[in-house]
Write an enzyme that holds these catalytic residues in place. Structure first.
Site, PDB file in Angstrom:
ATOM      1  N   GLY A 127       0.863  -1.314  -0.010  1.00  0.00           N
ATOM      2  CA  GLY A 127       0.167  -0.092   0.045  1.00  0.00           C
ATOM      3  C   GLY A 127       0.758   1.285   0.090  1.00  0.00           C
ATOM      4  O   GLY A 127       0.262   2.285  -0.449  1.00  0.00           O
ATOM      5  N   GLU A 187       3.898   4.160   6.191  1.00  0.00           N
ATOM      6  CA  GLU A 187       2.738   3.330   6.021  1.00  0.00           C
ATOM      7  C   GLU A 187       1.821   4.279   5.292  1.00  0.00           C
ATOM      8  O   GLU A 187       1.710   5.439   5.330  1.00  0.00           O
ATOM      9  CB  GLU A 187       2.039   3.083   7.321  1.00  0.00           C
ATOM     10  CG  GLU A 187       0.699   2.366   7.508  1.00  0.00           C
ATOM     11  CD  GLU A 187       0.636   0.835   6.826  1.00  0.00           C
ATOM     12  OE1 GLU A 187       1.177   0.933   5.707  1.00  0.00           O
ATOM     13  OE2 GLU A 187       0.061   0.010   7.667  1.00  0.00           O
ATOM     14  N   ASP A 188       0.789   3.549   4.696  1.00  0.00           N
ATOM     15  CA  ASP A 188      -0.363   4.137   3.867  1.00  0.00           C
ATOM     16  C   ASP A 188      -1.581   4.773   4.761  1.00  0.00           C
ATOM     17  O   ASP A 188      -1.718   5.728   5.025  1.00  0.00           O
ATOM     18  CB  ASP A 188      -0.815   3.182   2.506  1.00  0.00           C
ATOM     19  CG  ASP A 188      -1.288   1.783   3.063  1.00  0.00           C
ATOM     20  OD1 ASP A 188      -1.199   1.667   4.491  1.00  0.00           O
ATOM     21  OD2 ASP A 188      -1.849   1.048   2.314  1.00  0.00           O
ATOM     22  N   ASP A 201      -5.413   2.095  10.983  1.00  0.00           N
ATOM     23  CA  ASP A 201      -6.720   1.747  11.131  1.00  0.00           C
ATOM     24  C   ASP A 201      -6.497   1.346  12.750  1.00  0.00           C
ATOM     25  O   ASP A 201      -6.836   2.192  13.548  1.00  0.00           O
ATOM     26  CB  ASP A 201      -7.386   0.785  10.140  1.00  0.00           C
ATOM     27  CG  ASP A 201      -8.786   0.376  10.489  1.00  0.00           C
ATOM     28  OD1 ASP A 201      -9.283   0.740  11.438  1.00  0.00           O
ATOM     29  OD2 ASP A 201      -9.150  -0.162   9.500  1.00  0.00           O
ATOM     30  N   SER A 202      -6.851   0.031  13.035  1.00  0.00           N
ATOM     31  CA  SER A 202      -6.755  -0.325  14.535  1.00  0.00           C
ATOM     32  C   SER A 202      -5.382   0.037  15.190  1.00  0.00           C
ATOM     33  O   SER A 202      -5.261   0.159  16.524  1.00  0.00           O
ATOM     34  CB  SER A 202      -6.999  -1.692  14.643  1.00  0.00           C
ATOM     35  OG  SER A 202      -5.877  -2.648  14.253  1.00  0.00           O
ATOM     36  N   GLY A 203      -4.341   0.098  14.341  1.00  0.00           N
ATOM     37  CA  GLY A 203      -3.199   0.166  14.802  1.00  0.00           C
ATOM     38  C   GLY A 203      -2.329  -0.921  14.898  1.00  0.00           C
ATOM     39  O   GLY A 203      -0.861  -0.901  15.202  1.00  0.00           O
ATOM     40  N   THR A 210      -1.100  -3.379  12.850  1.00  0.00           N
ATOM     41  CA  THR A 210      -0.047  -3.672  12.000  1.00  0.00           C
ATOM     42  C   THR A 210       1.179  -2.824  12.463  1.00  0.00           C
ATOM     43  O   THR A 210       2.293  -3.462  12.503  1.00  0.00           O
ATOM     44  CB  THR A 210      -0.386  -2.929  10.546  1.00  0.00           C
ATOM     45  OG1 THR A 210      -1.569  -3.866  10.030  1.00  0.00           O
ATOM     46  CG2 THR A 210       0.746  -3.328   9.652  1.00  0.00           C
ATOM     47  N   LEU A 211       1.062  -1.445  12.689  1.00  0.00           N
ATOM     48  CA  LEU A 211       2.197  -0.664  13.053  1.00  0.00           C
ATOM     49  C   LEU A 211       2.751  -1.086  14.600  1.00  0.00           C
ATOM     50  O   LEU A 211       3.871  -1.265  14.828  1.00  0.00           O
ATOM     51  CB  LEU A 211       1.663   0.745  12.959  1.00  0.00           C
ATOM     52  CG  LEU A 211       1.579   1.126  11.799  1.00  0.00           C
ATOM     53  CD1 LEU A 211       1.198   2.741  11.776  1.00  0.00           C
ATOM     54  CD2 LEU A 211       3.133   1.430  10.895  1.00  0.00           C
ATOM     55  N   PHE A 229     -13.945   3.845   3.952  1.00  0.00           N
ATOM     56  CA  PHE A 229     -12.852   2.883   3.299  1.00  0.00           C
ATOM     57  C   PHE A 229     -12.337   3.564   2.158  1.00  0.00           C
ATOM     58  O   PHE A 229     -13.060   3.930   1.149  1.00  0.00           O
ATOM     59  CB  PHE A 229     -13.672   1.549   2.824  1.00  0.00           C
ATOM     60  CG  PHE A 229     -12.480   0.428   2.539  1.00  0.00           C
ATOM     61  CD1 PHE A 229     -11.928  -0.221   3.358  1.00  0.00           C
ATOM     62  CD2 PHE A 229     -12.043   0.469   1.255  1.00  0.00           C
ATOM     63  CE1 PHE A 229     -11.040  -1.310   3.256  1.00  0.00           C
ATOM     64  CE2 PHE A 229     -11.115  -0.514   0.853  1.00  0.00           C
ATOM     65  CZ  PHE A 229     -10.317  -1.376   1.896  1.00  0.00           C
ATOM     66  N   ASP A 257      -5.594  -0.178  -1.762  1.00  0.00           N
ATOM     67  CA  ASP A 257      -6.432  -1.236  -2.644  1.00  0.00           C
ATOM     68  C   ASP A 257      -7.650  -1.505  -1.756  1.00  0.00           C
ATOM     69  O   ASP A 257      -7.966  -1.172  -0.720  1.00  0.00           O
ATOM     70  CB  ASP A 257      -5.691  -2.411  -2.991  1.00  0.00           C
ATOM     71  CG  ASP A 257      -5.593  -3.314  -1.658  1.00  0.00           C
ATOM     72  OD1 ASP A 257      -5.157  -2.946  -0.559  1.00  0.00           O
ATOM     73  OD2 ASP A 257      -6.032  -4.647  -1.995  1.00  0.00           O
ATOM     74  N   ARG A 288      -5.324   0.438  -6.835  1.00  0.00           N
ATOM     75  CA  ARG A 288      -4.109   1.025  -6.274  1.00  0.00           C
ATOM     76  C   ARG A 288      -3.496   2.074  -7.213  1.00  0.00           C
ATOM     77  O   ARG A 288      -2.738   2.941  -6.690  1.00  0.00           O
ATOM     78  CB  ARG A 288      -2.940  -0.154  -6.234  1.00  0.00           C
ATOM     79  CG  ARG A 288      -3.075  -0.949  -5.054  1.00  0.00           C
ATOM     80  CD  ARG A 288      -1.965  -1.908  -4.808  1.00  0.00           C
ATOM     81  NE  ARG A 288      -2.040  -3.027  -4.425  1.00  0.00           N
ATOM     82  CZ  ARG A 288      -2.250  -3.392  -2.945  1.00  0.00           C
ATOM     83  NH1 ARG A 288      -2.206  -2.134  -2.019  1.00  0.00           N
ATOM     84  NH2 ARG A 288      -2.339  -4.383  -2.392  1.00  0.00           N
TER      85      ARG A 288
HETATM   86  P1  IMP Z   1      -4.560  -1.670  11.179  1.00  0.00           P
HETATM   87  O1  IMP Z   1      -3.714  -2.834  11.408  1.00  0.00           O
HETATM   88  O2  IMP Z   1      -5.775  -2.027  11.656  1.00  0.00           O
HETATM   89  O3  IMP Z   1      -4.222  -0.271  11.499  1.00  0.00           O
HETATM   90  O4  IMP Z   1      -4.655  -1.652   9.531  1.00  0.00           O
HETATM   91  C1  IMP Z   1      -3.719  -0.928   8.836  1.00  0.00           C
HETATM   92  C2  IMP Z   1      -3.901  -1.802   7.340  1.00  0.00           C
HETATM   93  O5  IMP Z   1      -4.956  -2.171   7.058  1.00  0.00           O
HETATM   94  C3  IMP Z   1      -3.195  -0.892   6.402  1.00  0.00           C
HETATM   95  O6  IMP Z   1      -2.009  -1.132   6.150  1.00  0.00           O
HETATM   96  C4  IMP Z   1      -4.110  -1.138   5.044  1.00  0.00           C
HETATM   97  O7  IMP Z   1      -3.379  -2.152   4.363  1.00  0.00           O
HETATM   98  C5  IMP Z   1      -5.435  -1.678   5.753  1.00  0.00           C
HETATM   99  N1  IMP Z   1      -6.569  -0.716   5.874  1.00  0.00           N
HETATM  100  C6  IMP Z   1      -6.899   0.102   6.819  1.00  0.00           C
HETATM  101  N2  IMP Z   1      -7.844   1.088   6.339  1.00  0.00           N
HETATM  102  C7  IMP Z   1      -8.019   1.007   4.934  1.00  0.00           C
HETATM  103  C8  IMP Z   1      -9.010   1.668   3.943  1.00  0.00           C
HETATM  104  O8  IMP Z   1      -9.540   2.200   4.234  1.00  0.00           O
HETATM  105  N3  IMP Z   1      -8.585   1.077   2.678  1.00  0.00           N
HETATM  106  C9  IMP Z   1      -7.673   0.109   2.452  1.00  0.00           C
HETATM  107  N4  IMP Z   1      -6.818  -0.480   3.207  1.00  0.00           N
HETATM  108  C10 IMP Z   1      -7.055  -0.028   4.439  1.00  0.00           C
HETATM  109 MG    MG Z   2      -1.075  -1.806   4.268  1.00  0.00          MG
END
Ligand code: IMP
Ligand code: MG
Length: 179
Positions: free
Chosen positions: A43, A98-99, A102-104, A106-107, A151, A158, A164
């Site tokens: 992303g 990072e693109d 969301d929940s945080g 991943t980071l 979203f 994507d 993308r």
């Molecule tokens: P997290 O781990 O919940 O913070 O999610 C982060 C990952 O979810 C990002 O790296 C994106 O790949 C994906 N993501 C979260 N929100 C969106 C969105 O609105 N569109 C597309 N991908 C998203």
């Molecule tokens: Mg991502």
């Protein structure tokens, strides 16, 4: 993708000026440091490539690819690395690119994981942040724009691998067939 409509959220010009601002901050903060940018695939590829061209300091670049279980609109709690970094980061300053946050989760996962290699610092640069959806405590050090709980797609981001390539950022809404 049938049944969905794209609504433009940020134009490519808005994205470009946001990136200029971020690049100025990063160039100032990391002057005379050994900075390694770690881009999260896929992303953030477009964001990374535009960001580095605005930076006024030398950097090294590496990539990670993360897999979270499930696809579509929901991000998941279970994350693993499917492509790791290749550069040594011990003693280096690391900035994760990072693109969208969301929940945080991943980071949080990646930051903890990179910290095991004893870098000098690990910080986060994200283009977009859905702050209202945060589930874990994670701080974005360099943030482009906060977005509502929608979203988004485009500019590298994507929806099941579609959209993308789009140069602007859009949010997706279902088309209401009754109207
Ligand atoms: P997290 O781990 O919940 O913070 O999610 C982060 C990952 O979810 C990002 O790296 C994106 O790949 C994906 N993501 C979260 N929100 C969106 C969105 O609105 N569109 C597309 N991908 C998203
Ligand atoms: Mg991502």
């Amino acid at each position: 993708m049938e049944g969905y409509r794209l609504n433009r959220l940020f134009s490519r010009e808005q994205v470009a000026s946001t990136i200029k601002r971020l690049a100025e901050q990063i160039s100032r903060d990391y002057r005379d440091r050994e900075l390694v940018l770690v881009c999260i695939l896929k992303g953030a590829f477009m964001f990374l490539s535009d960001l580095v061209r605005e930076l006024q300091i030398p950097v090294k670049i590496d990539f990670v690819r993360l897999a979270s279980y499930g696809s579509g609109m929901k991000s998941s709690a279970s994350i693993e690395i499917t492509k790791d970094i290749e550069l040594p980061i011990e003693g280096k300053d690391v900035l994760i690119i990072e693109d969208i946050v969301d929940s945080g989760r991943t980071l949080q996962f990646l930051k903890d994981r990179l910290s095991l290699a004893n870098p000098r610092s690990v910080k986060i640069c994200a283009l977009l942040d859905k702050k209202a959806r945060r589930e874990v405590e994670i701080e974005v050090d360099y943030l482009g724009k906060e977005v509502e709980d929608v979203f988004v797609v485009g500019y590298g981001i994507d929806f099941n691998e579609a959209y993308r390539y789009l140069p602007d950022i859009h949010y997706v809404t279902p088309i209401d067939h009754k109207r």
